[in-house]
Design a protein around this motif. Structure first.
Motif, PDB file in Angstrom:
ATOM      1  N   ASP A  18       0.831  -1.207   0.000  1.00 21.88           N
ATOM      2  CA  ASP A  18       0.000   0.000   0.000  1.00 21.88           C
ATOM      3  C   ASP A  18       0.865   1.257   0.000  1.00 21.88           C
ATOM      4  OD1 ASP A  18      -2.296  -1.401  -0.093  1.00 21.88           O
ATOM      5  OD2 ASP A  18      -3.005  -0.877   1.898  1.00 21.88           O
ATOM      6  N   ILE A  19       1.996   1.202   0.679  1.00 25.67           N
ATOM      7  CA  ILE A  19       2.911   2.347   0.675  1.00 25.67           C
ATOM      8  C   ILE A  19       3.471   2.555  -0.729  1.00 25.67           C
ATOM      9  CG2 ILE A  19       5.093   3.230   1.605  1.00 25.67           C
ATOM     10  CD1 ILE A  19       4.338   1.688   4.214  1.00 25.67           C
ATOM     11  N   VAL A  20       3.803   1.462  -1.413  1.00 22.34           N
ATOM     12  CA  VAL A  20       4.278   1.549  -2.795  1.00 22.34           C
ATOM     13  C   VAL A  20       3.180   2.137  -3.685  1.00 22.34           C
ATOM     14  CG1 VAL A  20       5.059   0.191  -4.787  1.00 22.34           C
ATOM     15  CG2 VAL A  20       5.910  -0.347  -2.510  1.00 22.34           C
ATOM     16  N   ARG A  21       1.941   1.721  -3.464  1.00 17.82           N
ATOM     17  CA  ARG A  21       0.811   2.240  -4.240  1.00 17.82           C
ATOM     18  C   ARG A  21       0.642   3.741  -4.021  1.00 17.82           C
ATOM     19  NH1 ARG A  21      -3.715   3.636  -2.270  1.00 17.82           N
ATOM     20  NH2 ARG A  21      -3.578   2.276  -0.475  1.00 17.82           N
ATOM     21  N   MET A  22       0.748   4.175  -2.768  1.00 20.02           N
ATOM     22  CA  MET A  22       0.596   5.598  -2.466  1.00 20.02           C
ATOM     23  C   MET A  22       1.705   6.425  -3.119  1.00 20.02           C
ATOM     24  SD  MET A  22      -0.389   5.479   1.526  1.00 20.02           S
ATOM     25  CE  MET A  22      -1.499   4.248   2.142  1.00 20.02           C
ATOM     26  N   VAL A  23       2.932   5.946  -3.042  1.00 21.07           N
ATOM     27  CA  VAL A  23       4.061   6.661  -3.652  1.00 21.07           C
ATOM     28  C   VAL A  23       3.895   6.714  -5.165  1.00 21.07           C
ATOM     29  CG1 VAL A  23       6.557   6.559  -4.054  1.00 21.07           C
ATOM     30  CG2 VAL A  23       5.656   6.186  -1.762  1.00 21.07           C
ATOM     31  N   LEU A  24       3.477   5.604  -5.765  1.00 16.54           N
ATOM     32  CA  LEU A  24       3.251   5.579  -7.208  1.00 16.54           C
ATOM     33  C   LEU A  24       2.178   6.591  -7.605  1.00 16.54           C
ATOM     34  CD1 LEU A  24       3.653   4.284 -10.027  1.00 16.54           C
ATOM     35  CD2 LEU A  24       1.872   2.644  -9.384  1.00 16.54           C
ATOM     36  N   GLY A  25       1.083   6.641  -6.872  1.00 18.65           N
ATOM     37  CA  GLY A  25       0.023   7.585  -7.167  1.00 18.65           C
ATOM     38  C   GLY A  25       0.484   9.032  -7.051  1.00 18.65           C
ATOM     39  N   ILE A  26       1.265   9.320  -6.024  1.00 19.72           N
ATOM     40  CA  ILE A  26       1.790  10.679  -5.845  1.00 19.72           C
ATOM     41  C   ILE A  26       2.731  11.038  -6.983  1.00 19.72           C
ATOM     42  CG2 ILE A  26       3.288  12.103  -4.375  1.00 19.72           C
ATOM     43  CD1 ILE A  26       2.011  10.575  -1.965  1.00 19.72           C
ATOM     44  N   LEU A  27       3.588  10.101  -7.395  1.00 21.20           N
ATOM     45  CA  LEU A  27       4.508  10.371  -8.499  1.00 21.20           C
ATOM     46  C   LEU A  27       3.760  10.593  -9.812  1.00 21.20           C
ATOM     47  CD1 LEU A  27       7.412   7.869  -7.762  1.00 21.20           C
ATOM     48  CD2 LEU A  27       7.419  10.351  -7.500  1.00 21.20           C
ATOM     49  N   LEU A  28       2.733   9.802 -10.066  1.00 17.66           N
ATOM     50  CA  LEU A  28       1.946   9.995 -11.286  1.00 17.66           C
ATOM     51  C   LEU A  28       1.227  11.341 -11.266  1.00 17.66           C
ATOM     52  CD1 LEU A  28       0.466   6.419 -11.713  1.00 17.66           C
ATOM     53  CD2 LEU A  28       2.117   7.526 -13.209  1.00 17.66           C
TER      54      LEU A  28
END
Length: 149
Positions: free
Chosen positions: A20-30
């Motif tokens: 979930d942390i990876v998902r959140m970081v990916l979303g913020i980067l996108l």
């Protein structure tokens, strides 16, 4: 149970919390990349025009599509809201970046953006399968006491 339902069930039952942390970081980067593209629309149009695949009108339409999918999709991925759908609509952007924008000669360059695009594409496909996870709006809405059955 069809393949999509089995895939959703497997993703919901085998989702570690660190993902979930990876998902959140990916979303913020996108989301941040979409804001960067909005601020530099000419640069995005130049990147899309390098493919020599689209006409000038299509380049403008494609630039707006890329910005909107990354802006809205990045927000949705970061918060885990309709994560599978938000990841799925961004896959064409990354495929286009891999095929048309980043040249094949960039593959062997250690600082090339081809590898970053490939990593983001892999993560998007992973979240299409895995879903939002335990720390997502999807899970909150699923377990909400006011949910109608």
């Amino acid at each position: 149970m069809n393949l999509i339902q089995r895939m959703e069930h497997w993703g919901d039952t085998h989702h570690p919390k660190w993902l979930d942390i990876v998902r959140m970081v990916l979303g913020i980067l996108l989301f941040m990349k979409a804001v960067e593209f909005m601020n530099n629309m000419d640069y995005l149009s130049t990147l899309i025009g390098k493919s020599q695949f689209l006409s000038s009108i299509s380049i403008g339409v494609m630039a707006h599509y890329v910005i909107m999918t990354q802006l809205i999709g990045g927000f949705m991925v970061a918060f885990g809201l309709l994560t599978r759908f938000a990841s799925l609509i961004q896959i064409p952007n990354l495929l286009g970046a891999l095929i048309f924008i980043n040249p094949p000669s960039d593959i062997l360059s250690p600082s090339g953006s081809w590898w970053l695009s490939l990593l983001i594409l892999f993560l998007l496909v992973l979240f299409v399968v895995e879903g939002g996870g335990p720390w997502s709006c999807d899970r909150l809405l699923e377990n909400h006491p006011m949910k109608t059955k």
